[in-house]
Design a protein around this motif. Sequence first.
Motif, PDB file in Angstrom:
ATOM      1  N   PHE A   1     -61.224 -27.860 -10.126  1.00  0.00           N
ATOM      2  CA  PHE A   1     -60.152 -27.068  -9.531  1.00  0.00           C
ATOM      3  C   PHE A   1     -59.720 -26.039 -10.567  1.00  0.00           C
ATOM      4  O   PHE A   1     -58.953 -26.338 -11.473  1.00  0.00           O
ATOM      5  N   GLY A   2     -60.264 -24.843 -10.482  1.00  0.00           N
ATOM      6  CA  GLY A   2     -59.974 -23.843 -11.507  1.00  0.00           C
ATOM      7  C   GLY A   2     -60.514 -24.305 -12.846  1.00  0.00           C
ATOM      8  O   GLY A   2     -61.634 -24.784 -12.945  1.00  0.00           O
ATOM      9  N   GLU A   3     -59.663 -24.210 -13.886  1.00  0.00           N
ATOM     10  CA  GLU A   3     -60.152 -24.621 -15.211  1.00  0.00           C
ATOM     11  C   GLU A   3     -59.970 -26.124 -15.432  1.00  0.00           C
ATOM     12  O   GLU A   3     -60.342 -26.644 -16.477  1.00  0.00           O
ATOM     13  N   PHE A   4     -59.370 -26.813 -14.461  1.00  0.00           N
ATOM     14  CA  PHE A   4     -59.150 -28.268 -14.572  1.00  0.00           C
ATOM     15  C   PHE A   4     -60.010 -29.027 -13.577  1.00  0.00           C
ATOM     16  O   PHE A   4     -60.631 -28.434 -12.696  1.00  0.00           O
ATOM     17  N   HIS A   5     -60.047 -30.359 -13.779  1.00  0.00           N
ATOM     18  CA  HIS A   5     -60.516 -31.235 -12.707  1.00  0.00           C
ATOM     19  C   HIS A   5     -59.285 -31.858 -12.093  1.00  0.00           C
ATOM     20  O   HIS A   5     -58.409 -32.339 -12.805  1.00  0.00           O
ATOM     21  N   HIS A   6     -59.180 -31.818 -10.795  1.00  0.00           N
ATOM     22  CA  HIS A   6     -58.100 -32.534 -10.132  1.00  0.00           C
ATOM     23  C   HIS A   6     -58.559 -33.946  -9.809  1.00  0.00           C
ATOM     24  O   HIS A   6     -59.647 -34.139  -9.287  1.00  0.00           O
ATOM     25  N   VAL A   7     -57.690 -34.906 -10.163  1.00  0.00           N
ATOM     26  CA  VAL A   7     -58.053 -36.312  -9.962  1.00  0.00           C
ATOM     27  C   VAL A   7     -56.989 -36.962  -9.082  1.00  0.00           C
ATOM     28  O   VAL A   7     -55.801 -36.925  -9.390  1.00  0.00           O
ATOM     29  N   VAL A   8     -57.438 -37.495  -7.957  1.00  0.00           N
ATOM     30  CA  VAL A   8     -56.523 -38.205  -7.061  1.00  0.00           C
ATOM     31  C   VAL A   8     -56.657 -39.693  -7.367  1.00  0.00           C
ATOM     32  O   VAL A   8     -57.762 -40.237  -7.355  1.00  0.00           O
ATOM     33  N   LEU A   9     -55.501 -40.336  -7.670  1.00  0.00           N
ATOM     34  CA  LEU A   9     -55.551 -41.746  -8.078  1.00  0.00           C
ATOM     35  C   LEU A   9     -55.255 -42.670  -6.913  1.00  0.00           C
ATOM     36  O   LEU A   9     -54.501 -42.320  -5.992  1.00  0.00           O
ATOM     37  N   GLU A  10     -55.856 -43.854  -6.978  1.00  0.00           N
ATOM     38  CA  GLU A  10     -55.605 -44.862  -5.939  1.00  0.00           C
ATOM     39  C   GLU A  10     -54.188 -45.431  -6.073  1.00  0.00           C
ATOM     40  O   GLU A  10     -53.576 -45.822  -5.103  1.00  0.00           O
ATOM     41  N   GLN A  11     -53.723 -45.534  -7.353  1.00  0.00           N
ATOM     42  CA  GLN A  11     -52.370 -46.069  -7.560  1.00  0.00           C
ATOM     43  C   GLN A  11     -51.591 -45.123  -8.461  1.00  0.00           C
ATOM     44  O   GLN A  11     -52.150 -44.149  -8.973  1.00  0.00           O
ATOM     45  N   ASP A  12     -50.324 -45.416  -8.666  1.00  0.00           N
ATOM     46  CA  ASP A  12     -49.488 -44.485  -9.416  1.00  0.00           C
ATOM     47  C   ASP A  12     -49.731 -44.519 -10.924  1.00  0.00           C
ATOM     48  O   ASP A  12     -49.348 -43.601 -11.637  1.00  0.00           O
TER      49      ASP A  12
END
Lengths: 372, 316
Positions: B268-279
């Motif tokens: 995602f742009g210059e980053f990696h976006h990471v969606v987590l299963e938990q908080d």
Amino acid sequence: MRTLLFLLQKEFRQIFRDPSILRLIFIMPVIQLVMLPFAADYEIKNIQLAVTDNDHSAYSRLLVSKITASGYFKLSALPGTEKQALKVIEKDQADMVLFIPAGFEKNLVKEGEAPLMISTNAINGVKGGLGNSYLQQIIREFNQDIRAEWIQLPRFNPEVQLETTVSNWYNPHMNYKLFMVPGILVLLLTMVGANLTAINIVREKEIGTIEQINVTPVRKVHFILGKLIPFWILGILVFTLGLLIARVLYGITPVGSPLTIYVFAAVYLLAVLGLGLLISTYAHTQQQAMLISFFLMMIFILMGGLYTSIDSMPEWAKMITRFNPVTYFIEVIRMVVLKGSGLAEIRGHLVVISIFALILNAWAVLNYHKRS
Amino acid sequence: MGNGGVKLKRKMYAVSVNNIAKSYGAKKNVTPALHGISFDVKPGELFGLIGPDGAGKTTLFRILTTLLLPDKGTASVDGFDVVNAYKSIRRRVGYMPGRFSLYQDLTVKENLDFFATIFNTSIEKNYDLVKDIYAQIEPFSNRMAGKLSGGMKQKLALSCALIHRPSVLFLDEPTTGVDAVSRKEFWEMLKRLKAEGITILVSTPYMDEAGMCDRVALIQSGRLLEMDTPSAIIRDFSKKLLALKGPDMLTLLQAIRSHKDVADAYPFGEFHHVVLEQDDESGLLGYLQDNGIAFEAKMAVPDIEDCFIQLMKEER
């Protein structure tokens, strides 16, 4: 009405903006009319003749010189033997071979009878057939000349003899250009009419402009008339140009009234444009439209009575020619140009072509959908 | 809902779509394009239809602009049924197809004149509506439409679609193949048109354009996945989102994806976006450190693209 005028204005603008198409529309008929009538000549001349003369007598030489003097034959080889003569045909150096056997003169004088043999290359059937009959006719004349020389004919012929004198009506000099040129003109009109309309509308489909038109309240009838009228006018112009060329170049002036021809041409163009329109409703790309119209044109041209007589076709083919609009116009234009027929005589043809125009256009309008 | 209800609904909405389905092809080789789609657009709304290529956006637009008949369902535009009252619809909608389809061999002025005339109006009458857009191409009014640049073609197409003052405007992928500056300008123009009270339906494959719309619908494989205002869609994003970057982005992404706490990870742009299963992100970060991968991490605020990526993943 205002919409239609505007559609016409737009259509003419586009036509005049594409000079290459416009040039083609007018140059194509000129070139074809100048070239084709000379090439599509039914008279066979310059038949290559090889003679094998095994007699070497005064009579055989007389016969050969009579044949070459006719203008139809060119002496191309003098093979010594029958075998060599056939080789000459095989190599395509001669179309026909005349064998004069040894003792030709002797037999003719003594027995009053002498055989000759003709061999013909029949790959080109028309050329072979005509060559045969020309040659036989010359030999028959030669035969009569000799008879007249040898037998003192009585004042009155004791035998019953039929003599025919031929008089060619409507085309006294059998000038084939008189019936070929008007026919070719009909074909040109057909091609310009059907192809241009078909391709024009399919092009709008390809570019996507038709879609933009379809979402507007423009009426189907207006859109179609906007396409038909410009090409109808162009067709009449091309036709006029063709008639002028026929007059200037070939000295063909219709015996009948040009008005009669124009009345028929006007209705005929409607039929042909309707055909183009119909093709365009079925074709999705210009290639498809071209292929369909090419296919139809081949049939129309070869079964239209221009190059081959319809009367000598088999029954089923005759039936097909009845559904060929080209047939009717070729008949009409020959009737008017050569015979001087008037509207009364071509009434039947006019009715048929009107029905063609009606059916083709109605079919096209029904099949043109503003949405799928 | 009774007949009266349908009529009422038609009056209330500028566009109303009820269970519209459409398939292409016949018999054995049927390709479904739309599977029973329903949505409503309020008058004066700027409604975005977002979805990848082949999602069914163009099919839907062609049905609504009366170019295509639906297999099932009903739809109305400005209160008129798309099947029965198509003639009324054609008078009051503007349609700009995805492909430039004006006459390339007519000039800019002639094209605009042509479309004004076939709608029985004139450029002068509605000049105020197209003025902002048309003024930019007016210096080239005698140029052939085919010789315009991409951005100018688009402005001409929009002018032609607007010249009869439509009440509903359909724009099919208007920004596809247009540079970033022109895209931004284009959305500015749409906002001004919206201020004129014109209902606008716009389709686009670019998710970042969703934020410009009043409401958006996400469409994929002929189905609507979500429909709401952009802010509501972002609000619904419930999972924790991290942004990570490092010197070796590829190894980093592979390492992130191999961890069990990760629901999804994508560049995602210059980053990696990471969606987590938990908080709790400490498990993942500890795992990366243990493997000797250099990175820096921060919390990320989800935007509309993150939401759509999740929605599309879930659907698959």
